[in-house]
Write a protein that holds these residues in place. Sequence first.
Motif, PDB file in Angstrom:
ATOM      1  N   SER A  71     -61.721  11.273 -21.340  1.00  0.00           N
ATOM      2  CA  SER A  71     -62.659  10.950 -20.256  1.00  0.00           C
ATOM      3  C   SER A  71     -62.678   9.473 -19.905  1.00  0.00           C
ATOM      4  CB  SER A  71     -64.068  11.388 -20.660  1.00  0.00           C
ATOM      5  OG  SER A  71     -64.512  10.652 -21.798  1.00  0.00           O
ATOM      6  N   LEU A  72     -61.967   8.627 -20.714  1.00  0.00           N
ATOM      7  CA  LEU A  72     -61.949   7.166 -20.536  1.00  0.00           C
ATOM      8  C   LEU A  72     -63.346   6.557 -20.647  1.00  0.00           C
ATOM      9  CD1 LEU A  72     -59.356   6.804 -17.640  1.00  0.00           C
ATOM     10  CD2 LEU A  72     -58.985   6.682 -20.103  1.00  0.00           C
ATOM     11  N   GLU A  73     -64.246   7.235 -21.349  1.00  0.00           N
ATOM     12  CA  GLU A  73     -65.580   6.681 -21.564  1.00  0.00           C
ATOM     13  C   GLU A  73     -65.576   5.760 -22.788  1.00  0.00           C
ATOM     14  OE1 GLU A  73     -68.190   9.950 -22.022  1.00  0.00           O
ATOM     15  OE2 GLU A  73     -68.189  10.509 -19.894  1.00  0.00           O
ATOM     16  N   VAL A  74     -66.496   4.814 -22.776  1.00  0.00           N
ATOM     17  CA  VAL A  74     -66.651   3.897 -23.907  1.00  0.00           C
ATOM     18  C   VAL A  74     -67.494   4.591 -24.979  1.00  0.00           C
ATOM     19  CG1 VAL A  74     -67.559   1.687 -24.642  1.00  0.00           C
ATOM     20  CG2 VAL A  74     -66.423   1.880 -22.420  1.00  0.00           C
ATOM     21  N   LEU A  75     -66.917   4.729 -26.181  1.00  0.00           N
ATOM     22  CA  LEU A  75     -67.626   5.399 -27.269  1.00  0.00           C
ATOM     23  C   LEU A  75     -68.373   4.405 -28.159  1.00  0.00           C
ATOM     24  CD1 LEU A  75     -64.868   7.997 -28.308  1.00  0.00           C
ATOM     25  CD2 LEU A  75     -66.788   8.304 -26.741  1.00  0.00           C
ATOM     26  N   ASP A  76     -67.822   3.197 -28.278  1.00  0.00           N
ATOM     27  CA  ASP A  76     -68.454   2.204 -29.154  1.00  0.00           C
ATOM     28  C   ASP A  76     -68.030   0.823 -28.679  1.00  0.00           C
ATOM     29  OD1 ASP A  76     -69.884   1.024 -31.153  1.00  0.00           O
ATOM     30  OD2 ASP A  76     -68.239   1.148 -32.616  1.00  0.00           O
ATOM     31  N   SER A  77     -68.923  -0.165 -28.772  1.00  0.00           N
ATOM     32  CA  SER A  77     -68.633  -1.527 -28.318  1.00  0.00           C
ATOM     33  C   SER A  77     -69.009  -2.518 -29.400  1.00  0.00           C
ATOM     34  CB  SER A  77     -69.408  -1.849 -27.032  1.00  0.00           C
ATOM     35  OG  SER A  77     -68.998  -1.008 -25.983  1.00  0.00           O
ATOM     36  N   GLN A  78     -68.201  -3.560 -29.532  1.00  0.00           N
ATOM     37  CA  GLN A  78     -68.452  -4.618 -30.507  1.00  0.00           C
ATOM     38  C   GLN A  78     -68.199  -5.960 -29.829  1.00  0.00           C
ATOM     39  OE1 GLN A  78     -69.606  -4.128 -33.595  1.00  0.00           O
ATOM     40  NE2 GLN A  78     -69.524  -1.869 -33.414  1.00  0.00           N
ATOM     41  N   GLU A  79     -68.884  -7.016 -30.313  1.00  0.00           N
ATOM     42  CA  GLU A  79     -68.709  -8.358 -29.782  1.00  0.00           C
ATOM     43  C   GLU A  79     -68.386  -9.318 -30.916  1.00  0.00           C
ATOM     44  OE1 GLU A  79     -71.904  -9.745 -27.423  1.00  0.00           O
ATOM     45  OE2 GLU A  79     -71.874  -8.059 -26.014  1.00  0.00           O
ATOM     46  N   VAL A  80     -67.555 -10.310 -30.588  1.00  0.00           N
ATOM     47  CA  VAL A  80     -67.204 -11.338 -31.570  1.00  0.00           C
ATOM     48  C   VAL A  80     -67.217 -12.676 -30.846  1.00  0.00           C
ATOM     49  CG1 VAL A  80     -65.458 -12.207 -33.161  1.00  0.00           C
ATOM     50  CG2 VAL A  80     -65.777  -9.744 -32.896  1.00  0.00           C
ATOM     51  N   ASN A  81     -67.956 -13.651 -31.359  1.00  0.00           N
ATOM     52  CA  ASN A  81     -67.920 -15.020 -30.846  1.00  0.00           C
ATOM     53  C   ASN A  81     -66.955 -15.811 -31.703  1.00  0.00           C
ATOM     54  OD1 ASN A  81     -69.783 -14.780 -28.715  1.00  0.00           O
ATOM     55  ND2 ASN A  81     -71.484 -14.805 -30.168  1.00  0.00           N
ATOM     56  N   ILE A  82     -65.918 -16.290 -31.079  1.00  0.00           N
ATOM     57  CA  ILE A  82     -64.865 -17.016 -31.794  1.00  0.00           C
ATOM     58  C   ILE A  82     -65.100 -18.490 -31.556  1.00  0.00           C
ATOM     59  CG2 ILE A  82     -62.382 -17.321 -32.027  1.00  0.00           C
ATOM     60  CD1 ILE A  82     -62.036 -14.521 -30.852  1.00  0.00           C
ATOM     61  N   SER A  83     -65.477 -19.195 -32.599  1.00  0.00           N
ATOM     62  CA  SER A  83     -65.725 -20.631 -32.462  1.00  0.00           C
ATOM     63  C   SER A  83     -64.403 -21.393 -32.579  1.00  0.00           C
ATOM     64  CB  SER A  83     -66.713 -21.102 -33.542  1.00  0.00           C
ATOM     65  OG  SER A  83     -66.167 -20.846 -34.833  1.00  0.00           O
ATOM     66  N   GLY A  84     -64.413 -22.599 -32.077  1.00  0.00           N
ATOM     67  CA  GLY A  84     -63.198 -23.412 -32.144  1.00  0.00           C
ATOM     68  C   GLY A  84     -62.407 -23.309 -30.862  1.00  0.00           C
ATOM     69  N   PRO A  85     -62.329 -24.337 -30.081  1.00  0.00           N
ATOM     70  CA  PRO A  85     -61.603 -24.278 -28.804  1.00  0.00           C
ATOM     71  C   PRO A  85     -60.106 -24.120 -28.976  1.00  0.00           C
ATOM     72  CG  PRO A  85     -62.279 -26.531 -29.289  1.00  0.00           C
ATOM     73  CD  PRO A  85     -62.919 -25.691 -30.351  1.00  0.00           C
ATOM     74  N   ASP A  86     -59.571 -24.418 -30.158  1.00  0.00           N
ATOM     75  CA  ASP A  86     -58.129 -24.346 -30.330  1.00  0.00           C
ATOM     76  C   ASP A  86     -57.646 -22.982 -30.799  1.00  0.00           C
ATOM     77  OD1 ASP A  86     -57.982 -26.981 -29.605  1.00  0.00           O
ATOM     78  OD2 ASP A  86     -58.191 -27.707 -31.671  1.00  0.00           O
ATOM     79  N   THR A  87     -58.537 -22.073 -31.051  1.00  0.00           N
ATOM     80  CA  THR A  87     -58.151 -20.741 -31.528  1.00  0.00           C
ATOM     81  C   THR A  87     -57.455 -19.981 -30.405  1.00  0.00           C
ATOM     82  OG1 THR A  87     -60.049 -20.721 -32.997  1.00  0.00           O
ATOM     83  CG2 THR A  87     -58.984 -18.610 -32.544  1.00  0.00           C
ATOM     84  N   THR A  88     -56.250 -19.415 -30.678  1.00  0.00           N
ATOM     85  CA  THR A  88     -55.516 -18.639 -29.664  1.00  0.00           C
ATOM     86  C   THR A  88     -55.021 -17.310 -30.221  1.00  0.00           C
ATOM     87  OG1 THR A  88     -53.481 -19.792 -30.251  1.00  0.00           O
ATOM     88  CG2 THR A  88     -54.756 -20.684 -28.412  1.00  0.00           C
ATOM     89  N   ARG A  89     -55.490 -16.906 -31.408  1.00  0.00           N
ATOM     90  CA  ARG A  89     -55.135 -15.586 -31.934  1.00  0.00           C
ATOM     91  C   ARG A  89     -56.242 -15.102 -32.832  1.00  0.00           C
ATOM     92  NH1 ARG A  89     -49.832 -15.828 -35.247  1.00  0.00           N
ATOM     93  NH2 ARG A  89     -50.677 -13.949 -36.218  1.00  0.00           N
ATOM     94  N   TRP A  90     -56.355 -13.774 -32.911  1.00  0.00           N
ATOM     95  CA  TRP A  90     -57.448 -13.192 -33.713  1.00  0.00           C
ATOM     96  C   TRP A  90     -57.013 -11.828 -34.190  1.00  0.00           C
ATOM     97  CZ3 TRP A  90     -61.632 -15.748 -35.313  1.00  0.00           C
ATOM     98  CH2 TRP A  90     -62.646 -15.016 -35.933  1.00  0.00           C
ATOM     99  N   GLN A  91     -57.184 -11.622 -35.532  1.00  0.00           N
ATOM    100  CA  GLN A  91     -56.846 -10.330 -36.120  1.00  0.00           C
ATOM    101  C   GLN A  91     -58.135  -9.527 -36.247  1.00  0.00           C
ATOM    102  OE1 GLN A  91     -53.581  -9.661 -37.264  1.00  0.00           O
ATOM    103  NE2 GLN A  91     -54.086  -7.537 -37.650  1.00  0.00           N
ATOM    104  N   LEU A  92     -58.162  -8.369 -35.554  1.00  0.00           N
ATOM    105  CA  LEU A  92     -59.336  -7.489 -35.624  1.00  0.00           C
ATOM    106  C   LEU A  92     -59.106  -6.463 -36.708  1.00  0.00           C
ATOM    107  CD1 LEU A  92     -60.315  -6.797 -31.902  1.00  0.00           C
ATOM    108  CD2 LEU A  92     -61.674  -7.936 -33.624  1.00  0.00           C
TER     109      LEU A  92
END
Length: 1229
Positions: free
Chosen positions: A965-986
């Motif tokens: 159905s392309l519906e959103v089942l669950d949502s999460q948020e992450v605030n990534i500090s540091g302006p130089d960060t360009t990658r993130w492992q979830l």
Amino acid sequence: MRLEGSLQLVLLLALTSRATGLRIPLEVEQPPTIVSHTLGPIIVLPFDNTITVQCQAIGNPPPEYRWTKDGRTFIPSEFSKIRTDQRNGTFVLHNKDLVQFQGKYRCFAYNKLGTAMADEIEIIVPNIPKFPKETLNRFIVLEGEPIVLKCNPPEGVAPRQIYWMSLDLQHIEQDERVSMGTDGNLYFSNALQKDSRPDYCCFAAFPTIRTIVQKTAMAVVIKSLKADNGSSDSGEVAEAPPARMPSLLLPSGVQTVKLFLKGEAMQLECIPEGYPTPNVTWIKMGGNMTGRIKLTNFQRLLSIPAVEERDQGKYMCTAENSAGKAVHYFDVIVEEPPKWLTEPPRSQLTVIGSDVHIKCSVSGKPPPVITWRRNGEIFRDDDSNRRVLEDTVVLHKATPEDSSVYQCEASNDHGSLLANVNIMVINMAPLILTRDYQEYAVVLGEDVHMNCSVFSSPPSNIFWSKDDATLEGERFFESEQSLKIFSTEKADSGKYVCVAKNTEGTSTVTAVLDVKDPTKIVAPPRDVQVVSGASAQLMCEATYDKTLRGTFEVVWKKDGEEIPLFLEENSRYFVDDDMLQIMNVNLSDQGNYTCIAQTSLDEDAATALLTVLDVPDAPTNLEISEIKSRRNISLSWIPGSDHSSAIAEFVVEYEESKWEPGRWKELQKVVGNQATAELALHGHLNYQFRVYAVNAVGPGPPSEPTRRHETPPAPPERNPENIKIQGHLPHQMDISWEPLLAIEHNGPGLEYKVSYRKLGVEDVWTEHMVKRHSFVVRNTSTFVPYEIKIQSRNSDGWGPEPKVVTGYSGEDVPTAAPRDIAVEVINTTILRVSWTQVPYATVRGHLGGYDVHWVRRKSLLNPNRVLDEHHAMTFTGKRSHAIVPGLEPFSEYKLTVNVFNKKGNGPKSDPVTFSTPEGVPQQVPILTASNPHKDSILLVWGPPLEANGILSGYHLQYHLINETSLEVLDSQEVNISGPDTTRWQLWGLKEGRLYRFHLSACTQAGCGPALAEESRTVTIEGEGNWRISEAINSSQSFHVIDGLEPGMVYTVRLVVKSLLDNASIFEEVIQTRATGVASQGSDFSTQGWFIGTMCAVALLTLIALMACFVRKNKGGKYAGTPPLQRQDMFSMEKVKEKEDLHPDLESQEMSDDTFNEYSDSDEKPLKGSSLCSLSGEDAAGDSVSRDSLVDYTDGGGEFNEDGSFIGEYSGRKQRGSVSGPSGPGPVTA
């Protein structure tokens, strides 16, 4: 011989009815019956090439023919100039020496059963008419005496026409005194001096043979009388002739007997002589003159077109003058040739032993004499059973021998009648003449006749049946030899049997009836209106009985005349299926169109009206009438046809010969229901007018021009308009205006008076007379108001009083700058600026508005760099503030304001410096999701190109998506500090699920727009630990793996470690031998020599693959490569720090030379040419490509790629199966 006055001879064919009431089929033996023959007389004309004498008969046996001429046997075949027809008795004479064939002919047709004879045919070969050559003496008579000039015209082919003319072909004038008689002679009741002339000529015309003949001219001399009653030839004056009592020149005597045949034209003529000229009157003795009687030729000729018995009697003509009178009596007798009282005697069919009566009932005057013949021979009483009783023949107890052709001929002095009577004495069983199983088709609801023609003697009884049942009901009617069915129904279809029966036998015949569906137009054409030049379409859809498909057709008619389709070249009519198309319609196409759908049995028709709309015809009869003066006229006209589209308006045009001769211009429009226009004209012009009409289709052609109409001179009726006052220089005022049109001059010598004065200061007008349409006032003060007026004048006087307009003298640039500049920053990109308006006097012109100028001096992110970006906006009108958009966040600006007018800009205000606050960053340029595991995904991105402030970090939202159905089942948020960060492992993601990621960059002002990316975690199908050997030198061609357990299944994978990626270029499933298995040949794949060989092949492939990677890396792969100034953010140390945040316990046991980690995942095809294939099959899709940032260069400590993952590459499965992913695990070399 009578030709009934016809101008053209026609050979008539007499059609003798076969039966004269009796119809005997030719299948039965019968005597001849003449069916056609030529009726006489035949008059041979000089231009006739051939003469055909026809005689045709039928009979069984077929008849033979013989001819008689003047009562004697005539055999045409004995003459070489005669062509005969072998099929009948007809012969043809050629127009050579036809005189020998003059005479009366009779045709006989005979067979063994009898002889039939035809009426006599007379052939006449007339001579060419001509007058005899003769010498005629002069006619010398005294004045007042009668004269008779005899014509004696020759005989010839009728009709004959006689004329009296002079030698120069001038008709001799005829009146009551001089007239021509029916005999052709010219009669003078009394002679006068003017009758003397030497060339009285009689002409006889024969139009049938195209011949005119002339008699020798006759001379007439009239001698006048002397006073002593003697004749005189001198020029002495003579007395008038003495009165003389009338007598008749024609006819002679006192009484004449006239015999006429009934139906002929009757003519009685009395031509008198005497002096004075007598008058002629007519009476019928003992009766009245009927309305059919006509008196012509100056009352001298009495005629009746078709005489009847009631016209018999005595007629008297009286000639009378002042000296007396004379009379003549006509005894008129009307007789007639023989004629049938009712009808000719009928042929008869009778049975043996019956009595036969043949009656020949005729009448005539005198009574006709009847002659009877049998087979062409005279027939009288004899001792047998045949008796002749005047007009009747009786056959008593007839026998077959009495079967013959009997002729009855009735004749008197005026003609004869002949009738052939076939008598057949026979007994015969019914003979059905109608074909067996004759098919009849009829339309449902119509009537039908089915024949059952029978010949028999005695007559048969006939009855009909269907399906062995007699026919009952009012719809079935059995006549003598047919069956009629009224209002047929579908149930009437079938077989009908006709039975004929008499005393001699019985016969039957079958008829087949098929009742068809009617033809019906189901979609008739509709009335349509079409504009001329367009195409018209008329539909006509019909249904019909499908068994009649071969005869079905649709015919179109226009106003009753059939439309020719496809026959004429360039035809505008086309039929396509059920549609009639008329191309390029014109007015001649208007009318009623009838569609006729027809079959061989019936038809149906429908009519529609096609109306052609066209532009109106030109008006006619244009008339000019003056109303008050020659400059105020009324124009009237008669409208032309509107062609079915109502006229909306009339347009009156004019042309004048003074200024623009030959050019027509619109003058006035008039509503369509009005045919007059009142026109106000200009003076001193020579006009002519025309009118055209306009309807919904368009404008029609113009009418013919009127006569010229000249108007006298007059003063101008208006002053100039659109006065413009401009100041191009500070101390002058330019005045211009729209001049009067040439036709508005109204007379010669047009000029303008320009008047001006300062507004509110001066009372006296300064005036100038000019002929042009502009004027310059010099030495004025700067921007001072003036009053101006302009008046027209010509040689006949001044125009109306002009209107006063206000204007200003020339402008100069403003002298003051705005003060009190204030700036209010509304947000990062918009500010409000305000100022104090300059004094009006300093503007020195019309206020145009204010210009706002601002300069972006520098960005607060890079304060050492000078930008100097200039911008400006103009705000028109009188105002003291403005909104300035389009600023850049986190920047320093300088702003000024100035006023402007038409002349230019004033001085700028003092500058104001301000700064814009931080804004939200732009969207990150790239976001990739790679290196998926069952519970984690690596995200890599690039920083925003414009931070619009100090970058504080990133905001990441990720959503679990229902793939159905392309519906959103669950949502999460992450605030990534540091302006130089360009990658993130979830981590902590669900296995094999689809996720959507939203990443946005943030400053203190907030987060900018997010960039979205989707990816899914992998599904682990099996468990196992991967062991990794030490690095193999590329120069080695094999590698030995030891320490394996016997009887186990292993997956061996050869992985190349390049500068950019780890790729599997070989994979094989092998099984070690169990302990105690003796046969080496059972599984040689576990032998060391085999493994070594395979490793050598893989190593060679590895070298080729590394060359491909290096070559590809030089060319660049990714469109999203970060700019060089950003590459310092991707150092190896920073990447290492990110890896340390998520340590892998198993990978920590590995040495620095080992690979980071490996996991099986869903295989994907190689993208394009990312790898050099090991073989053609590898390129087909067994290899897998995923972008990766795990590997990086050793030298500079910076990535040369944009951070997208290349991924894992697995080689082609050579044999067996590949084990499922087992996840990361420690393997030691």
